[in-house]
Design a protein around this motif. Structure first.
Motif, PDB file in Angstrom:
ATOM      1  N   SER A 167       0.953  -1.286   0.144  1.00 14.17           N
ATOM      2  CA  SER A 167      -0.041   0.149  -0.071  1.00 14.17           C
ATOM      3  C   SER A 167       0.888   1.287  -0.029  1.00 14.17           C
ATOM      4  O   SER A 167       0.487   2.186  -0.741  1.00 14.17           O
ATOM      5  CB  SER A 167      -1.014   0.079   1.186  1.00 14.17           C
ATOM      6  OG  SER A 167      -0.038   0.349   2.481  1.00 14.17           O
ATOM      7  N   TYR A 197      -5.937   2.410   3.305  1.00 17.37           N
ATOM      8  CA  TYR A 197      -7.146   1.715   4.165  1.00 17.37           C
ATOM      9  C   TYR A 197      -7.171   0.438   3.477  1.00 17.37           C
ATOM     10  O   TYR A 197      -7.414  -0.585   4.197  1.00 17.37           O
ATOM     11  CB  TYR A 197      -8.467   2.463   4.059  1.00 17.37           C
ATOM     12  CG  TYR A 197      -8.369   3.773   4.616  1.00 17.37           C
ATOM     13  CD1 TYR A 197      -7.862   3.616   6.316  1.00 17.37           C
ATOM     14  CD2 TYR A 197      -8.817   4.984   4.392  1.00 17.37           C
ATOM     15  CE1 TYR A 197      -8.031   4.894   6.812  1.00 17.37           C
ATOM     16  CE2 TYR A 197      -8.846   6.364   5.285  1.00 17.37           C
ATOM     17  CZ  TYR A 197      -8.477   6.069   6.637  1.00 17.37           C
ATOM     18  OH  TYR A 197      -8.481   7.242   7.062  1.00 17.37           O
ATOM     19  N   ARG A 198      -6.823   0.156   2.465  1.00 16.09           N
ATOM     20  CA  ARG A 198      -7.005  -1.283   1.960  1.00 16.09           C
ATOM     21  C   ARG A 198      -5.761  -2.262   2.543  1.00 16.09           C
ATOM     22  O   ARG A 198      -5.997  -2.985   2.907  1.00 16.09           O
ATOM     23  CB  ARG A 198      -6.769  -1.263   0.388  1.00 16.09           C
ATOM     24  CG  ARG A 198      -8.040  -0.911  -0.533  1.00 16.09           C
ATOM     25  CD  ARG A 198      -7.565  -0.828  -1.807  1.00 16.09           C
ATOM     26  NE  ARG A 198      -8.831  -0.410  -2.973  1.00 16.09           N
ATOM     27  CZ  ARG A 198      -8.874  -0.421  -4.162  1.00 16.09           C
ATOM     28  NH1 ARG A 198      -7.768  -0.399  -4.682  1.00 16.09           N
ATOM     29  NH2 ARG A 198      -9.787   0.144  -4.755  1.00 16.09           N
ATOM     30  N   LYS A 224      -7.000   5.860  -0.050  1.00 11.30           N
ATOM     31  CA  LYS A 224      -7.665   4.459  -0.439  1.00 11.30           C
ATOM     32  C   LYS A 224      -6.777   3.563  -0.338  1.00 11.30           C
ATOM     33  O   LYS A 224      -7.042   2.185   0.154  1.00 11.30           O
ATOM     34  CB  LYS A 224      -8.008   4.734  -1.975  1.00 11.30           C
ATOM     35  CG  LYS A 224      -8.863   3.550  -2.413  1.00 11.30           C
ATOM     36  CD  LYS A 224      -9.344   3.538  -3.822  1.00 11.30           C
ATOM     37  CE  LYS A 224      -8.297   4.041  -4.966  1.00 11.30           C
ATOM     38  NZ  LYS A 224      -8.667   4.284  -6.163  1.00 11.30           N
ATOM     39  N   TYR A 225      -5.549   3.825  -0.782  1.00 12.35           N
ATOM     40  CA  TYR A 225      -4.499   2.771  -0.840  1.00 12.35           C
ATOM     41  C   TYR A 225      -3.928   2.086   0.600  1.00 12.35           C
ATOM     42  O   TYR A 225      -4.187   1.111   0.775  1.00 12.35           O
ATOM     43  CB  TYR A 225      -3.046   2.965  -1.613  1.00 12.35           C
ATOM     44  CG  TYR A 225      -3.562   3.224  -2.997  1.00 12.35           C
ATOM     45  CD1 TYR A 225      -3.996   2.393  -3.867  1.00 12.35           C
ATOM     46  CD2 TYR A 225      -2.870   4.403  -3.462  1.00 12.35           C
ATOM     47  CE1 TYR A 225      -4.428   2.439  -5.356  1.00 12.35           C
ATOM     48  CE2 TYR A 225      -2.999   4.504  -4.974  1.00 12.35           C
ATOM     49  CZ  TYR A 225      -3.915   3.740  -5.638  1.00 12.35           C
ATOM     50  OH  TYR A 225      -4.196   4.202  -6.999  1.00 12.35           O
TER      51      TYR A 225
END
Length: 332
Positions: free
Chosen positions: A141, A159-160, A156-157
């Motif tokens: 990430s 939290y993934r 977004k990256y």
């Protein structure tokens, strides 16, 4: 956890708190802040072997320490990054980078004095100190974050990666509960009476689990793999009270007893008495001449006083241990 994992987690935390303000500068601050609690290892280098072990994950891993340290670090960061981040957010970033370090350490076997000066060490014992399955999602990430300039995409990256790694951490808790149940069931089936049991994963995996079982006269040690097809086998190691009595007056022995939380064996080899911390498993599985991962021998100094010195481990010991673990993972 290992330094790489703590650095990666520190960067992720810094990015979540201050990524919009600092952009890729969070990689620098997150790496530094995520490492700070483990600087107690450097302090320990200037102390005796036992005292150095005793202070690890003590004061430097406590919430009380972070409450005082975070504003100081926040002030310095705000000064350096003047106009980009204010004191409040910089302090908040520092605080959470320090706290997430300790929260992750609590899942390992060593234990963390997060409520120092209280002496109790919190240790969930669900993950080994090095586990790529936790670290790699966060690392991937961050690669995407480094390449992206869009704040929404960066979040977004992050939290993934955080969702996958945290999900895995939660899974280790479930796996431990299953392993504990299997050990307790086997003890009941084999009519083994005991006082206490601790269960933890073996090196670099959460498939093979190890149990220490305390009884009146000694300890049972056993392994359980999720691929086992045969009953769990328990190996008994008797306490040596007579040998222990010979060294009960030694200060380092009393300190090691506290550090090991009572999980120890005293053995003798070549007329040298050794203190073995049971919590971190065996290097060899021989019941006659066991070798433990953390073992200390009592040696005489220039003043004739007996002090503890860690028993050196050869590279072949580590290689043999990992080979045995990966073989045993496949089942009994």
């Amino acid at each position: 956890m290992d330094s790489l994992t703590q650095i990666v987690l520190g960067i992720v935390t810094a990015e979540i708190v201050a990524g919009k303000k600092l952009q890729n500068r969070t990689f620098l601050y997150g790496a530094i802040l995520g490492t700070i609690p483990d600087l107690d290892i450097l302090v320990g280098k200037f102390m005796s072997v036992v005292d150095g072990v005793a202070i690890h994950r003590g004061l430097s891993h406590s919430l009380l320490f972070f409450v005082f340290l975070a504003p100081i670090l926040g002030f310095l960061i705000a000064k350096i990054e003047q106009g980009k981040i204010d004191f409040k957010r910089a302090s908040w970033m520092a605080f959470w980078c320090l706290v997430t370090h300790v929260l992750l350490d609590m899942f390992t076997s060593w234990g963390t004095q997060i409520l120092w000066p209280l002496e109790y060490r919190f240790a969930l014992k669900t993950i080994f100190v090095i586990d790529p399955l936790y670290t790699i999602p966060l690392l991937i990430s961050l690669i995407y974050v480094w390449k992206s300039k869009n704040f929404v995409d960066r979040k977004k990256y992050l939290y993934r990666g955080l969702l996958i790694s945290s999900g895995y951490l939660l899974l280790t808790c479930v796996l431990k509960l299953v392993a504990v149940h299997q050990f307790e069931k086997a003890l009941e089936q084999q009519n083994i009476s005991y006082q206490e049991i601790i269960v933890k994963p073996t090196a670099l995996n959460t498939v093979l689990w190890n149990a220490n079982i305390a009884s009146v006269d000694g300890y049972f040690i056993a392994d359980y793999s999720f691929f086992d097809t045969q009953p769990i086998s328990f190996v008994f190691y008797a306490k040596n009270k007579a040998l222990e009595k010979k060294i009960e007056h030694i200060e380092d022995f009393q300190k090691l007893k506290d550090i090991s939380e009572g999980w120890y064996l005293v053995t003798e080899e070549n007329h040298t008495i050794c203190f073995n911390d049971l919590r971190f498993g065996l290097l060899t599985t021989s019941a006659e001449t066991p070798k433990f991962v953390f073992s200390y021998q009592f040696v005489s100094g220039y003043d004739g006083k007996l002090t503890a010195k860690e028993v050196p481990k050869a590279k072949r010991d580590g290689k043999a241990l990992l080979k045995n673990i990966f073989t045993r993972m496949k089942g009994n």
